[in-house]
Design an enzyme around this catalytic site. Structure first.
Site, PDB file in Angstrom:
ATOM      1  CD  GLN A  93       0.310 -18.347 -11.999  1.00 24.55           C
ATOM      2  OE1 GLN A  93       1.038 -19.242 -12.363  1.00 24.55           O
ATOM      3  NE2 GLN A  93      -1.072 -18.409 -11.193  1.00 24.55           N
ATOM      4  CG  HIS A  99      -6.423 -16.227 -12.799  1.00 20.12           C
ATOM      5  ND1 HIS A  99      -5.159 -16.329 -11.929  1.00 20.12           N
ATOM      6  CD2 HIS A  99      -5.829 -15.400 -13.655  1.00 20.12           C
ATOM      7  CE1 HIS A  99      -4.220 -15.902 -12.393  1.00 20.12           C
ATOM      8  NE2 HIS A  99      -4.533 -15.121 -13.466  1.00 20.12           N
TER       9      HIS A  99
END
Ligand code: AMP
Ligand code: ZN
Length: 135
Positions: A93, A99
């Site tokens: 990430q 997301h």
């Protein structure tokens, strides 16, 4: 969140190629895509990752993912698509605002979502099962 690039996209401080939005979510094209049509679904409210988002929001987000995936499939005429969702630096990430990646797949493309398979014994699997059993 002051320093969050996706919050800035959501509040209009940074431009984005938006393909859909509603009260709760924004769907944008990834600026550095793995493939043509690589889209990101962002909740408008800031949650750093899956450990922060609530189940109801995540449920609605995934419902939207089904719609977006089908739309991408029909519009780009693709047959395959990966959904990727990274949580934590160790997991890759890089933007700490939850997301979901929707990545269309094309023959001989350069996307890779793979891992080396561990050779575990049945006993090892049973041990992990015991540890993680949720019932
Ligand atoms: P992750 O590594 O899962 O945190 O994914 C972050 C994604 O955000 C990457 O695929 C980036 O290419 C993408 N990204 C970074 N900056 C922007 C931006 N300004 N607009 C759209 N996507 C971005
Ligand atoms: Zn944010």
């Amino acid at each position: 969140m002051d320093n969050c690039i996706f919050c800035k996209i959501i509040n209009g401080e940074i431009p984005s190629a938006t393909i859909y939005e509603n009260d709760e979510f924004k769907v944008i094209l990834d600026r550095f895509p793995g493939n043509i049509g690589h889209a990101l679904i962002l909740p408008k409210k800031h949650y750093a990752n899956i450990f922060e988002i609530d189940e109801e929001t995540a449920g609605r987000l995934f419902k939207l993912a089904v719609k977006v995936a089908k739309h991408i499939k029909e519009t780009l005429n693709i047959e395959a698509l990966n959904i990727v969702q990274n949580n934590g630096e160790l997991a890759g990430q890089t933007v700490n605002h939850f997301h979901l990646h929707l990545i269309p797949r094309y023959t001989d493309d350069k996307v890779s979502v793979k891992w080396e398979q561990l050779e575990l014994t049945d006993e090892q699997i049973a041990e992990v099962q015991k540890k993680l059993n949720m019932q």
